[in-house]
Scaffold this motif. Structure first.
Motif, PDB file in Angstrom:
ATOM      1  N   VAL A  97      -0.327  -0.959  -6.231  1.00 44.95           N
ATOM      2  CA  VAL A  97      -0.507   0.426  -6.675  1.00 44.95           C
ATOM      3  C   VAL A  97       0.313   1.432  -5.856  1.00 44.95           C
ATOM      4  N   CYS A  98       0.853   0.990  -4.747  1.00 43.75           N
ATOM      5  CA  CYS A  98       1.545   1.942  -3.857  1.00 43.75           C
ATOM      6  C   CYS A  98       2.820   2.487  -4.517  1.00 43.75           C
ATOM      7  N   PRO A  99       2.918   3.811  -4.728  1.00 47.63           N
ATOM      8  CA  PRO A  99       4.109   4.372  -5.386  1.00 47.63           C
ATOM      9  C   PRO A  99       5.365   4.288  -4.518  1.00 47.63           C
ATOM     10  N   THR A 100       5.200   4.132  -3.210  1.00 46.91           N
ATOM     11  CA  THR A 100       6.394   4.062  -2.359  1.00 46.91           C
ATOM     12  C   THR A 100       6.769   2.608  -2.038  1.00 46.91           C
ATOM     13  N   GLY A 101       5.984   1.673  -2.536  1.00 47.00           N
ATOM     14  CA  GLY A 101       6.324   0.248  -2.420  1.00 47.00           C
ATOM     15  C   GLY A 101       6.126  -0.339  -1.037  1.00 47.00           C
ATOM     16  N   ILE A 102       5.248   0.259  -0.215  1.00 44.15           N
ATOM     17  CA  ILE A 102       5.034  -0.322   1.122  1.00 44.15           C
ATOM     18  C   ILE A 102       3.764  -1.172   1.141  1.00 44.15           C
ATOM     19  N   ASP A 103       3.667  -1.983   2.174  1.00 47.50           N
ATOM     20  CA  ASP A 103       2.482  -2.823   2.337  1.00 47.50           C
ATOM     21  C   ASP A 103       1.659  -2.212   3.468  1.00 47.50           C
ATOM     22  N   ILE A 104       0.596  -1.499   3.092  1.00 50.57           N
ATOM     23  CA  ILE A 104      -0.199  -0.765   4.092  1.00 50.57           C
ATOM     24  C   ILE A 104      -0.927  -1.713   5.041  1.00 50.57           C
ATOM     25  N   ARG A 105      -0.978  -2.987   4.679  1.00 44.96           N
ATOM     26  CA  ARG A 105      -1.639  -3.947   5.573  1.00 44.96           C
ATOM     27  C   ARG A 105      -0.840  -4.146   6.857  1.00 44.96           C
TER      28      ARG A 105
ATOM     29  N   GLU B 251       6.872   5.999   5.287  1.00 42.77           N
ATOM     30  CA  GLU B 251       7.069   6.206   3.847  1.00 42.77           C
ATOM     31  C   GLU B 251       5.780   6.630   3.142  1.00 42.77           C
ATOM     32  N   CYS B 252       4.636   6.400   3.789  1.00 38.58           N
ATOM     33  CA  CYS B 252       3.349   6.695   3.153  1.00 38.58           C
ATOM     34  C   CYS B 252       3.220   8.195   2.857  1.00 38.58           C
ATOM     35  N   ILE B 253       2.846   8.520   1.608  1.00 40.64           N
ATOM     36  CA  ILE B 253       2.690   9.930   1.226  1.00 40.64           C
ATOM     37  C   ILE B 253       1.209  10.324   1.196  1.00 40.64           C
ATOM     38  N   GLY B 254       0.344   9.432   1.627  1.00 42.31           N
ATOM     39  CA  GLY B 254      -1.079   9.739   1.731  1.00 42.31           C
ATOM     40  C   GLY B 254      -1.769   9.952   0.391  1.00 42.31           C
ATOM     41  N   CYS B 255      -1.336   9.236  -0.649  1.00 40.30           N
ATOM     42  CA  CYS B 255      -1.920   9.466  -1.975  1.00 40.30           C
ATOM     43  C   CYS B 255      -3.276   8.787  -2.149  1.00 40.30           C
ATOM     44  N   ALA B 256      -3.597   7.886  -1.259  1.00 41.94           N
ATOM     45  CA  ALA B 256      -4.908   7.209  -1.244  1.00 41.94           C
ATOM     46  C   ALA B 256      -5.129   6.234  -2.394  1.00 41.94           C
ATOM     47  N   LEU B 257      -4.074   5.900  -3.160  1.00 38.53           N
ATOM     48  CA  LEU B 257      -4.242   4.942  -4.261  1.00 38.53           C
ATOM     49  C   LEU B 257      -4.631   3.572  -3.721  1.00 38.53           C
ATOM     50  N   CYS B 258      -4.051   3.218  -2.554  1.00 38.06           N
ATOM     51  CA  CYS B 258      -4.364   1.912  -1.971  1.00 38.06           C
ATOM     52  C   CYS B 258      -5.835   1.851  -1.538  1.00 38.06           C
ATOM     53  N   ILE B 259      -6.360   3.015  -1.076  1.00 32.96           N
ATOM     54  CA  ILE B 259      -7.766   3.045  -0.650  1.00 32.96           C
ATOM     55  C   ILE B 259      -8.680   2.764  -1.842  1.00 32.96           C
TER      56      ILE B 259
HETATM   57  S1  SF4 Z   1      -1.685   6.079   0.606  1.00 36.24           S
HETATM   58 FE1  SF4 Z   1      -1.527   3.884   0.185  1.00 36.24          FE
HETATM   59  S2  SF4 Z   1      -0.741   3.767  -1.903  1.00 36.24           S
HETATM   60 FE2  SF4 Z   1      -0.373   5.878  -1.208  1.00 36.24          FE
HETATM   61  S3  SF4 Z   1       1.690   5.849  -0.343  1.00 36.24           S
HETATM   62 FE3  SF4 Z   1       0.314   5.444   1.364  1.00 36.24          FE
HETATM   63  S4  SF4 Z   1       0.190   3.227   1.445  1.00 36.24           S
HETATM   64 FE4  SF4 Z   1       1.043   3.691  -0.555  1.00 36.24          FE
END
Ligand code: SF4
Length: 200
Positions: A5-13, A19-27
């Motif tokens: 779901v990450c729009p910036t394509g990163i692996d938050i793990r 690159e994280c834009i703080g959209c919280a989709l991963c949460i």
């Molecule tokens: S909040 Fe999660 S989904 Fe959104 S950009 Fe950051 S890592 Fe990706």
């Protein structure tokens, strides 16, 4: 799911990344999966390293205090500037055609365009005047009425008796003042050009 779901394509793990834009989709994605599996939610969350270690993070840190003081300073500066803001503004543009001309009375004339803006929320009538060398006089419109927030472009003509001119050019000052309100006024400088004392 959090990677998908990450729009910036990163692996938050892998931890927080720039690159994280703080959209919280991963949460949301992570929590929805964890809920379905009956696992505790909050694997991904807005938190601090101290919180993760089970310690309490301080809210009132020197940096936070510094930001608060800076913000307060900016709010005060903005309020003061707003309070001191003039309710009228005038800009003068010297006409680019002839440097000067002589009128029927034999006086030296210069032409300008005044841009007068009423920055208040009430209709006001303004007196227009000019100051400068001896005998200077505004021969064009001397009073205008402007609606709230109206910007008016007004041709202005100024004359000077050539007998009084000891220089080729002078600093002059246009003043726009609300009728009966001495504190609602604005001024703008310009130049008056003439043939000078050796015109003959
Ligand atoms: S909040 Fe999660 S989904 Fe959104 S950009 Fe950051 S890592 Fe990706």
């Amino acid at each position: 799911m959090c990677v998908q779901v990450c729009p910036t394509g990163i692996d938050i793990r892998d931890g927080l990344q720039y690159e994280c834009i703080g959209c919280a989709l991963c949460i949301d994605a992570c929590d929805s999966v964890m809920e379905k599996m009956n696992y505790p939610i909050g694997l991904i969350s807005y938190t601090t390293e101290k919180n993760l270690e089970g310690k309490k993070s301080k809210i009132l840190r020197p940096r936070t205090l510094g930001y608060a003081i800076a913000l307060l300073g900016m709010i005060i500066a903005f309020s003061v500037k707003l309070g001191l803001r003039s309710e009228v503004q005038v800009d003068v543009i010297r006409d680019r055609g002839a440097l000067f001309q002589t009128n029927a009375r034999g006086f030296v004339e210069n032409s300008y365009t005044l841009q007068v803006m009423n920055m208040s929320n009430q209709t006001r009538t303004f007196d227009i005047s000019v100051s400068g060398p001896d005998s200077i006089e505004l021969t064009s419109k001397k009073q205008v009425t402007l609606s709230p927030s109206e910007l008016l472009s007004l041709p202005a003509v100024v004359e000077v008796n050539p007998e009084k001119m000891t220089e080729r050019n002078y600093d002059i000052n246009f003043r726009v003042q609300a009728v009966g309100e001495a504190d609602v006024a604005a001024e703008s400088e310009s130049r008056f050009l003439g043939p000078g004392p050796n015109r003959f």
